[in-house]
Design an enzyme around this catalytic site. Structure first.
Site, PDB file in Angstrom:
ATOM      1  N   GLU A 180      -2.643  -8.762   3.307  1.00  0.00           N
ATOM      2  CA  GLU A 180      -3.052  -9.232   4.634  1.00  0.00           C
ATOM      3  C   GLU A 180      -4.557  -9.100   4.859  1.00  0.00           C
ATOM      4  OE1 GLU A 180      -2.447  -4.817   5.355  1.00  0.00           O
ATOM      5  OE2 GLU A 180      -1.685  -6.362   3.998  1.00  0.00           O
ATOM      6  N   HIS A 233      -3.826  -4.692  -0.227  1.00  0.00           N
ATOM      7  CA  HIS A 233      -3.425  -5.237   1.073  1.00  0.00           C
ATOM      8  C   HIS A 233      -3.494  -6.763   1.040  1.00  0.00           C
ATOM      9  CE1 HIS A 233      -3.219  -1.590   3.596  1.00  0.00           C
ATOM     10  NE2 HIS A 233      -4.118  -1.104   2.745  1.00  0.00           N
ATOM     11  N   CYS A 274       0.837  -1.199   0.000  1.00  0.00           N
ATOM     12  CA  CYS A 274       0.000   0.000   0.000  1.00  0.00           C
ATOM     13  C   CYS A 274       0.878   1.257   0.000  1.00  0.00           C
ATOM     14  CB  CYS A 274      -0.993  -0.039   1.157  1.00  0.00           C
ATOM     15  SG  CYS A 274      -2.353   1.157   0.961  1.00  0.00           S
TER      16      CYS A 274
END
Length: 202
Positions: free
Chosen positions: A186, A184, A79
């Site tokens: 994650e 992202h 990001c």
């Protein structure tokens, strides 16, 4: 071991949790020596470019990250962490990045239709442009989660994936051992974990 750089900007808990979920040995650290000893570096980031770049430089970690990356150590920016890899950003001014990848960070408002919401938030398909080790466990069209108002531009030679949001926006980049994901991983479920797994295997 993967060193997740802690410079006061980034969602460190969810990222370290995701890395633990794939069995990657991970340390969240702001210690330059620990980063130098690590096998790989992960540079997270959320918020404004100017603030993040300032904190990274004031922590003394910008030089360490650049030195290790230029020496060949795998580096993944996520990001805002990806945006910091570029030469500069035009986010509310003009600010210098790390210069590890050619290009600049620009407002998505300049290239998308006026009726689309900013920031771009949500799940979008990856359009893989070049084969890359980062994508070894995923396929073209897999979806990942984005939250951003700016995008990497002027970087065609480094783009390995794009995503469509009123325009084809840079989703991932690579320059040798240096990688970046605008999305992202994650927060991107199994697909995101697969991308982190591929990075951990490098």
């Amino acid at each position: 071991m993967i060193a997740v750089v802690d410079y006061g900007v980034g969602n460190l808990f969810s990222l370290s949790s995701s890395l633990s979920a794939i069995g990657a040995q991970t340390v969240v650290t702001g210690d330059a020596e620990v980063i130098r000893l690590a096998d790989k570096i992960l540079l997270p980031g959320v918020g404004a470019f100017e603030d993040a770049a300032k904190k990274l430089r004031e922590s003394g970690l910008a030089d360490v990250v650049c030195e290790e990356a230029k020496a060949g150590k795998p580096l993944l920016g996520i990001c805002l962490g990806m945006q910091l890899l570029f030469e500069k950003s035009y986010e509310f001014g003009e600010f210098e990045g790390l210069g590890l990848i050619k290009g600049a960070v620009r407002p998505i408002a300049d290239v998308i239709p006026a009726d689309l919401k900013i920031p771009h938030i949500g799940w979008n398909a990856l359009h893989i442009q070049k084969e890359n080790a980062l994508f070894r466990h995923i396929k073209n069209g897999d979806c990942v989660y984005f939250v951003h108002s700016f995008y990497a531009a002027d970087c065609e030679e480094s783009v390995i994936a794009t995503s469509e949001y009123g325009a084809e926006l840079t989703a991932a980049v690579a320059n040798g051992n240096i990688y970046g994901c605008q999305f992202h991983p994650e927060k991107s479920g199994a697909v995101g974990l697969s991308i982190l797994k591929a990075f951990a295997e490098m």
